[in-house]
Design an enzyme around this catalytic site. Structure first.
Site, PDB file in Angstrom:
ATOM      1  N   CYS A  13       0.843  -1.216   0.000  1.00 20.21           N
ATOM      2  CA  CYS A  13       0.000   0.000   0.000  1.00 20.21           C
ATOM      3  C   CYS A  13       0.870   1.254   0.000  1.00 20.21           C
ATOM      4  O   CYS A  13       0.533   2.250  -0.649  1.00 20.21           O
ATOM      5  CB  CYS A  13      -0.901   0.022   1.231  1.00 20.21           C
ATOM      6  SG  CYS A  13      -1.897  -1.451   1.390  1.00 20.21           S
TER       7      CYS A  13
HETATM    8  C1  BEZ Z   1       0.458  -4.809   1.779  1.00 23.12           C
HETATM    9  O1  BEZ Z   1      -0.364  -3.943   1.564  1.00 23.12           O
HETATM   10  O2  BEZ Z   1       1.638  -4.564   1.804  1.00 23.12           O
HETATM   11  C2  BEZ Z   1       0.006  -6.209   1.976  1.00 23.12           C
HETATM   12  C3  BEZ Z   1      -1.261  -6.442   2.448  1.00 23.12           C
HETATM   13  C4  BEZ Z   1      -1.665  -7.753   2.642  1.00 23.12           C
HETATM   14  C5  BEZ Z   1      -0.820  -8.812   2.327  1.00 23.12           C
HETATM   15  C6  BEZ Z   1       0.449  -8.539   1.842  1.00 23.12           C
HETATM   16  C7  BEZ Z   1       0.865  -7.236   1.660  1.00 23.12           C
END
Ligand code: BEZ
Length: 211
Positions: A45
């Site tokens: 994100c």
């Molecule tokens: C992320 O947003 O980095 C993420 C979210 C869930 C699983 C793996 C990565």
């Protein structure tokens, strides 16, 4: 609620990193991209929001306002924005909706319980100036989105709204486009496409991209 292409994007009021947002009023006459991500302070994100901030001019050129969402509260968003700015070498320049009560997530069906019972998946909606939903894409939490593809689809939508064309697979700005099958009147075709067209098949007519 399950949303479909062509539906009016539901209006809502919710808090955000930039203060309370009344969604339709905030959109005004612009196109909109509303996208969710699973949580603040997560690696994928962080890169997605940094990328989106760096594409500010590309969205502005297309008259598109961008707004992100996760189910974390405003104070968390504000702290995380500091991290995004620092690590992605940018300034987050769009609001992040603080959907702690999951009001918007539920309205837009962004929680897929079999993937995660409480967090949003990576949903993305493109909304046109009439507030109609024009694109819905859902990515899993572990896959960051390709924002060049989002821009490409917006280019296609804006082009096809203006001219009686559709865009072929892998189309990008400047490539030939397809004359829609419903357009059959030879005079109208000549008027709309002065550069002419190639009929590969009667139903597959290619023409240079109208300007
Ligand atoms: C992320 O947003 O980095 C993420 C979210 C869930 C699983 C793996 C990565």
């Amino acid at each position: 609620m399950s949303l479909h292409l062509g539906d009016i994007a539901p209006d809502f009021q919710q808090d955000s990193s930039a203060g309370p947002i009344q969604f339709h009023e905030w959109l005004g006459d612009s196109w909109g991209v509303l996208f969710s991500h699973p949580a603040d302070f997560t690696p994928v994100c962080t890169t997605e929001l940094g990328l989106t901030a760096k594409l500010k001019n590309e969205f502005a050129k297309r008259n598109v306002k961008v707004i992100a969402l996760s189910v974390d509260p405003v104070e968390s968003h504000r702290k995380w924005i500091g991290d995004i700015n620092e690590t992605q070498d940018t300034q987050v320049n769009f609001p992040i909706i603080a959907d702690a009560d999951r009001k918007v997530s539920q309205l837009y069906d962004m929680i897929h319980p079999e993937a995660n019972a409480t967090l949003t998946v990576r949903s993305l909606f493109v909304i046109d100036p009439k507030k109609k939903v024009r694109l819905i894409i859902t990515y899993p939490a572990s896959t960051g989105r390709n924002f060049d593809e989002i821009l490409r689809v917006i280019d296609s939508l804006q082009l096809t709204d203006k001219h009686s064309v559709a865009t072929p697979g892998n189309w990008k700005q400047g490539d030939d486009v397809v004359i829609v099958p419903s357009l059959q009147d030879p005079e109208e075709i000549k008027r709309r496409f002065p550069a002419g067209y190639t009929a590969v098949k009667p139903y597959l007519r290619m023409t240079p991209q109208p300007r």
